[in-house]
Motif scaffolding. Structure first.
Motif, PDB file in Angstrom:
ATOM      1  N   LYS A   1       0.844  -1.207   0.000  1.00  8.24           N
ATOM      2  CA  LYS A   1       0.000   0.000   0.000  1.00  8.24           C
ATOM      3  C   LYS A   1       0.873   1.250   0.000  1.00  8.24           C
ATOM      4  O   LYS A   1       0.622   2.193  -0.760  1.00  8.24           O
ATOM      5  N   GLU A   2       1.907   1.264   0.844  1.00 11.14           N
ATOM      6  CA  GLU A   2       2.796   2.419   0.912  1.00 11.14           C
ATOM      7  C   GLU A   2       3.584   2.577  -0.390  1.00 11.14           C
ATOM      8  O   GLU A   2       3.790   3.706  -0.852  1.00 11.14           O
ATOM      9  N   ARG A   3       3.995   1.472  -1.017  1.00 11.01           N
ATOM     10  CA  ARG A   3       4.704   1.537  -2.297  1.00 11.01           C
ATOM     11  C   ARG A   3       3.791   2.129  -3.361  1.00 11.01           C
ATOM     12  O   ARG A   3       4.202   2.996  -4.140  1.00 11.01           O
ATOM     13  N   LYS A   4       2.530   1.700  -3.368  1.00 14.97           N
ATOM     14  CA  LYS A   4       1.558   2.220  -4.336  1.00 14.97           C
ATOM     15  C   LYS A   4       1.338   3.721  -4.106  1.00 14.97           C
ATOM     16  O   LYS A   4       1.299   4.505  -5.051  1.00 14.97           O
ATOM     17  N   GLU A   5       1.185   4.116  -2.838  1.00 14.90           N
ATOM     18  CA  GLU A   5       1.004   5.530  -2.513  1.00 14.90           C
ATOM     19  C   GLU A   5       2.224   6.356  -2.935  1.00 14.90           C
ATOM     20  O   GLU A   5       2.079   7.462  -3.449  1.00 14.90           O
ATOM     21  N   ARG A   6       3.443   5.779  -2.738  1.00 14.61           N
ATOM     22  CA  ARG A   6       4.662   6.478  -3.134  1.00 14.61           C
ATOM     23  C   ARG A   6       4.706   6.664  -4.655  1.00 14.61           C
ATOM     24  O   ARG A   6       5.019   7.738  -5.151  1.00 14.61           O
TER      25      ARG A   6
ATOM     26  N   ALA B   1       4.134  10.217  -9.180  1.00 16.74           N
ATOM     27  CA  ALA B   1       3.448  10.578 -10.424  1.00 16.74           C
ATOM     28  C   ALA B   1       2.803  11.956 -10.270  1.00 16.74           C
ATOM     29  O   ALA B   1       2.849  12.781 -11.192  1.00 16.74           O
ATOM     30  N   HIS B   2       2.204  12.216  -9.115  1.00 13.91           N
ATOM     31  CA  HIS B   2       1.580  13.516  -8.861  1.00 13.91           C
ATOM     32  C   HIS B   2       2.636  14.623  -8.881  1.00 13.91           C
ATOM     33  O   HIS B   2       2.430  15.691  -9.481  1.00 13.91           O
ATOM     34  N   VAL B   3       3.782  14.365  -8.227  1.00 15.73           N
ATOM     35  CA  VAL B   3       4.869  15.344  -8.218  1.00 15.73           C
ATOM     36  C   VAL B   3       5.353  15.597  -9.649  1.00 15.73           C
ATOM     37  O   VAL B   3       5.581  16.747 -10.053  1.00 15.73           O
ATOM     38  N   ALA B   4       5.480  14.529 -10.436  1.00 14.24           N
ATOM     39  CA  ALA B   4       5.914  14.684 -11.835  1.00 14.24           C
ATOM     40  C   ALA B   4       4.911  15.530 -12.614  1.00 14.24           C
ATOM     41  O   ALA B   4       5.299  16.390 -13.414  1.00 14.24           O
ATOM     42  N   ARG B   5       3.617  15.291 -12.372  1.00 12.01           N
ATOM     43  CA  ARG B   5       2.590  16.095 -13.048  1.00 12.01           C
ATOM     44  C   ARG B   5       2.675  17.556 -12.619  1.00 12.01           C
ATOM     45  O   ARG B   5       2.562  18.472 -13.444  1.00 12.01           O
TER      46      ARG B   5
END
Length: 117
Positions: A27-32, A37-41
Motif C-alpha cells: 500500500k505504501e509503495r503504491k502511494e509512493r 506521479a503527482h509530483v511529476a505532473r
C-alpha cells in the motif's frame, strides 16, 4: 500436542502479521508511486506555466516594441511633415522677399513723386 498447537498458533499469527506487513508495504509503495506521479505532473505543470509565462513576457515585449516602433515611425512621419512645411515656408518667405525687392524700385519712384508734390 499442546506445545505443537502453540507453535502452530504462533506460526499462524506470525504469518498473518507478515501478510499484513506485506499489504502495508505494498500500500505504501503504491502511494509512493502515486505521489511521485503527482509530483511529476506538478513539475510538468510548473514547467508549462513557466514557458507560458516566458511566452507572455515575449508577447508583451513584442507588443511594446511594436508600439514604440509605431510611435517612432509616427514621430518620423510628423518630423518629415514639419520639415516639409518649414521648407514650404522658407520658399514662401523667399518669394515674398523677392517680390518686395522687385517692388522696392516702384516704391522709391512713388515716394519721390509724392515728395515732389
Amino acid at each position: 500436542e499442546d506445545s505443537l498447537r502453540k507453535v502452530e498458533d504462533s506460526l499462524a499469527t506470525t504469518t498473518q502479521q507478515l501478510a499484513r506487513a506485506q499489504e502495508q508495504v505494498e500500500k505504501e509503495r503504491k502511494e509512493r508511486v502515486e505521489s511521485e506521479a503527482h509530483v511529476a505532473r506538478l513539475e510538468a505543470t510548473c514547467a508549462d506555466v513557466g514557458l507560458a509565462h516566458e511566452r507572455a513576457l515575449l508577447l508583451v515585449q513584442d507588443a511594446a516594441d511594436e508600439r514604440m516602433g509605431a510611435g517612432t515611425e509616427e514621430m518620423r512621419v510628423q518630423q518629415q511633415q514639419m520639415q516639409g512645411q518649414l521648407l514650404m515656408s522658407e520658399h514662401s518667405l523667399a518669394r515674398a522677399e523677392a517680390q518686395l525687392a522687385a517692388l522696392r524700385p516702384q516704391l522709391d519712384v512713388l515716394e519721390s513723386k509724392c515728395a515732389a508734390l
